[in-house]
Design a protein around this motif. Sequence first.
Motif, PDB file in Angstrom:
ATOM      1  N   ALA A 212      39.715  38.300  40.585  1.00 27.18           N
ATOM      2  CA  ALA A 212      38.790  39.134  39.818  1.00 27.18           C
ATOM      3  C   ALA A 212      39.288  40.568  39.789  1.00 27.18           C
ATOM      4  O   ALA A 212      39.270  41.232  38.742  1.00 27.18           O
ATOM      5  N   ASN A 213      39.787  41.044  40.923  1.00 29.14           N
ATOM      6  CA  ASN A 213      40.249  42.425  41.015  1.00 29.14           C
ATOM      7  C   ASN A 213      41.438  42.691  40.102  1.00 29.14           C
ATOM      8  O   ASN A 213      41.542  43.756  39.489  1.00 29.14           O
ATOM      9  N   GLY A 214      42.348  41.725  40.014  1.00 28.96           N
ATOM     10  CA  GLY A 214      43.501  41.902  39.136  1.00 28.96           C
ATOM     11  C   GLY A 214      43.081  42.119  37.697  1.00 28.96           C
ATOM     12  O   GLY A 214      43.603  43.000  37.004  1.00 28.96           O
ATOM     13  N   LEU A 271      39.094  46.683  51.866  1.00 25.85           N
ATOM     14  CA  LEU A 271      38.867  46.765  50.419  1.00 25.85           C
ATOM     15  C   LEU A 271      38.781  45.369  49.799  1.00 25.85           C
ATOM     16  O   LEU A 271      37.927  45.107  48.948  1.00 25.85           O
ATOM     17  N   ALA A 272      39.683  44.494  50.219  1.00 28.09           N
ATOM     18  CA  ALA A 272      39.699  43.151  49.651  1.00 28.09           C
ATOM     19  C   ALA A 272      38.401  42.413  49.948  1.00 28.09           C
ATOM     20  O   ALA A 272      37.840  41.734  49.076  1.00 28.09           O
ATOM     21  N   ALA A 273      37.924  42.545  51.185  1.00 27.90           N
ATOM     22  CA  ALA A 273      36.688  41.855  51.564  1.00 27.90           C
ATOM     23  C   ALA A 273      35.490  42.383  50.780  1.00 27.90           C
ATOM     24  O   ALA A 273      34.588  41.626  50.415  1.00 27.90           O
ATOM     25  N   GLU A 274      35.495  43.685  50.510  1.00 23.49           N
ATOM     26  CA  GLU A 274      34.365  44.319  49.838  1.00 23.49           C
ATOM     27  C   GLU A 274      34.440  44.218  48.309  1.00 23.49           C
ATOM     28  O   GLU A 274      33.436  44.404  47.624  1.00 23.49           O
ATOM     29  N   SER A 275      35.638  43.948  47.794  1.00 19.55           N
ATOM     30  CA  SER A 275      35.845  44.065  46.347  1.00 19.55           C
ATOM     31  C   SER A 275      35.219  42.928  45.551  1.00 19.55           C
ATOM     32  O   SER A 275      34.919  43.098  44.363  1.00 19.55           O
ATOM     33  N   ILE A 276      35.035  41.774  46.180  1.00 20.81           N
ATOM     34  CA  ILE A 276      34.623  40.600  45.416  1.00 20.81           C
ATOM     35  C   ILE A 276      33.282  40.834  44.722  1.00 20.81           C
ATOM     36  O   ILE A 276      33.163  40.720  43.493  1.00 20.81           O
ATOM     37  N   ALA A 277      32.258  41.195  45.497  1.00 18.81           N
ATOM     38  CA  ALA A 277      30.930  41.427  44.902  1.00 18.81           C
ATOM     39  C   ALA A 277      30.962  42.603  43.924  1.00 18.81           C
ATOM     40  O   ALA A 277      30.342  42.557  42.854  1.00 18.81           O
ATOM     41  N   LYS A 278      31.716  43.631  44.287  1.00 21.65           N
ATOM     42  CA  LYS A 278      31.814  44.817  43.429  1.00 21.65           C
ATOM     43  C   LYS A 278      32.459  44.468  42.084  1.00 21.65           C
ATOM     44  O   LYS A 278      31.985  44.883  41.020  1.00 21.65           O
ATOM     45  N   ASP A 279      33.534  43.688  42.142  1.00 11.87           N
ATOM     46  CA  ASP A 279      34.224  43.321  40.899  1.00 11.87           C
ATOM     47  C   ASP A 279      33.377  42.397  40.040  1.00 11.87           C
ATOM     48  O   ASP A 279      33.353  42.522  38.807  1.00 11.87           O
ATOM     49  N   PHE A 280      32.672  41.472  40.673  1.00 11.89           N
ATOM     50  CA  PHE A 280      31.785  40.593  39.911  1.00 11.89           C
ATOM     51  C   PHE A 280      30.722  41.421  39.174  1.00 11.89           C
ATOM     52  O   PHE A 280      30.402  41.148  38.013  1.00 11.89           O
ATOM     53  N   ALA A 281      30.180  42.427  39.858  1.00  8.48           N
ATOM     54  CA  ALA A 281      29.163  43.278  39.225  1.00  8.48           C
ATOM     55  C   ALA A 281      29.752  44.033  38.042  1.00  8.48           C
ATOM     56  O   ALA A 281      29.124  44.146  36.970  1.00  8.48           O
ATOM     57  N   THR A 282      30.965  44.557  38.223  1.00  6.86           N
ATOM     58  CA  THR A 282      31.632  45.282  37.130  1.00  6.86           C
ATOM     59  C   THR A 282      31.858  44.366  35.930  1.00  6.86           C
ATOM     60  O   THR A 282      31.638  44.753  34.772  1.00  6.86           O
ATOM     61  N   MET A 288      30.599  39.867  30.884  1.00  7.40           N
ATOM     62  CA  MET A 288      31.341  38.664  31.210  1.00  7.40           C
ATOM     63  C   MET A 288      30.428  37.631  31.861  1.00  7.40           C
ATOM     64  O   MET A 288      29.464  37.975  32.550  1.00  7.40           O
ATOM     65  N   VAL A 289      30.769  36.373  31.668  1.00 12.69           N
ATOM     66  CA  VAL A 289      30.108  35.283  32.363  1.00 12.69           C
ATOM     67  C   VAL A 289      30.921  34.988  33.617  1.00 12.69           C
ATOM     68  O   VAL A 289      32.100  34.600  33.519  1.00 12.69           O
ATOM     69  N   VAL A 290      30.321  35.194  34.781  1.00 17.06           N
ATOM     70  CA  VAL A 290      31.016  35.002  36.052  1.00 17.06           C
ATOM     71  C   VAL A 290      30.435  33.777  36.753  1.00 17.06           C
ATOM     72  O   VAL A 290      29.235  33.728  37.034  1.00 17.06           O
ATOM     73  N   THR A 291      31.280  32.806  37.011  1.00 19.39           N
ATOM     74  CA  THR A 291      30.875  31.603  37.741  1.00 19.39           C
ATOM     75  C   THR A 291      31.439  31.715  39.153  1.00 19.39           C
ATOM     76  O   THR A 291      32.662  31.661  39.346  1.00 19.39           O
ATOM     77  N   GLU A 292      30.564  31.894  40.136  1.00 18.77           N
ATOM     78  CA  GLU A 292      31.003  32.180  41.506  1.00 18.77           C
ATOM     79  C   GLU A 292      31.361  30.939  42.303  1.00 18.77           C
ATOM     80  O   GLU A 292      32.028  31.040  43.345  1.00 18.77           O
TER      81      GLU A 292
END
Length: 332
Positions: A212-214, A271-282, A288-292
Amino acid sequence: MKLTTRPITTYLSAAILGAALLSQPALAESWDMSNEFPVTSLHGQVADFFANAVEENTGGEIEITAHHGGALGYKTIDHFDAVGDGAIQLASSPFSAWLGIDPIFQLSALPFVAPTTEDARRLYDLAKPEYAKVLEANDQILLFATPWPPSGFWGNRTFDSAESLNGVKIRTFDVTATELLKGIGAFPIKLAWSDVPAQLSTNAIDAVLTSANGGVGVQLWELQSHFTQVNYSSGLQAIHMSRDTWDGLSEEQRTQVEDAARAAEAHGWKLAAESIAKDFATMREHDMVVTESVPAEFTAFLSDAASPIVNQWVEKIGARGEAIMSAYRAGN
């Protein structure tokens, strides 16, 4: 012979000038660091953190300029030789680009072996000495590595079944992913990251395997509408350094660089651990449709497809790979 005398003030001025010159700090060393990913990406942020920490630790004796987005003209695939040959002092490179150097670098990219960031960290700690040995043998120093968040599928629909991937032209980042996706019916195409936006915009590919971050780093929502998290792997990205540059440092400077590397490594894993939820929100903010998560049967299908690849890797690499995997599976 007539002796020429000079006023005492002349000698005093010379002495004062000499002392002033000796007291001036040495000129700063300037290093270049190449990074193909954008400054806003997780690893762009890690590279900048490390550069700033080195400058701070050395009191400005060493200045690092991080060139993001391939600004130096090097692609990721060029970094290993460029740093080893001393063409550049440093680079930030994904291990997935080094599979042809040594199969040990395939470890972090093995599909579904380390699905979470915590799993990836444990595997990295076990394997780090082996990574460092390979770089040492190629005139480089492994300073540290940090993970990409777990990979998933970017596309214009949700990919949550074997059928949904059938015939899809999807970008991959290494031969392992290419082999896996081809085996389950997709049409994988291995591409450098900098080539992805252009290939998407011309419909040369339909989808992208990356974190997601990429995708957030290059605003991939402008070209894709869906992201499906499948926890494919948490690939590692290393900051590596020319051995010649390292050898030119004083013991104090080496300690300062090592301290900066430890701090940047901790920062990157956090950063990697924290980025997942942050990137999904962005991504959702950009419609975007995000399927977790995906159905259990699809996860099992992907894991079953990956098992032969993992087993082949263990057989290929031999004792050192077996030792790492045994320790990892034992929970060490």
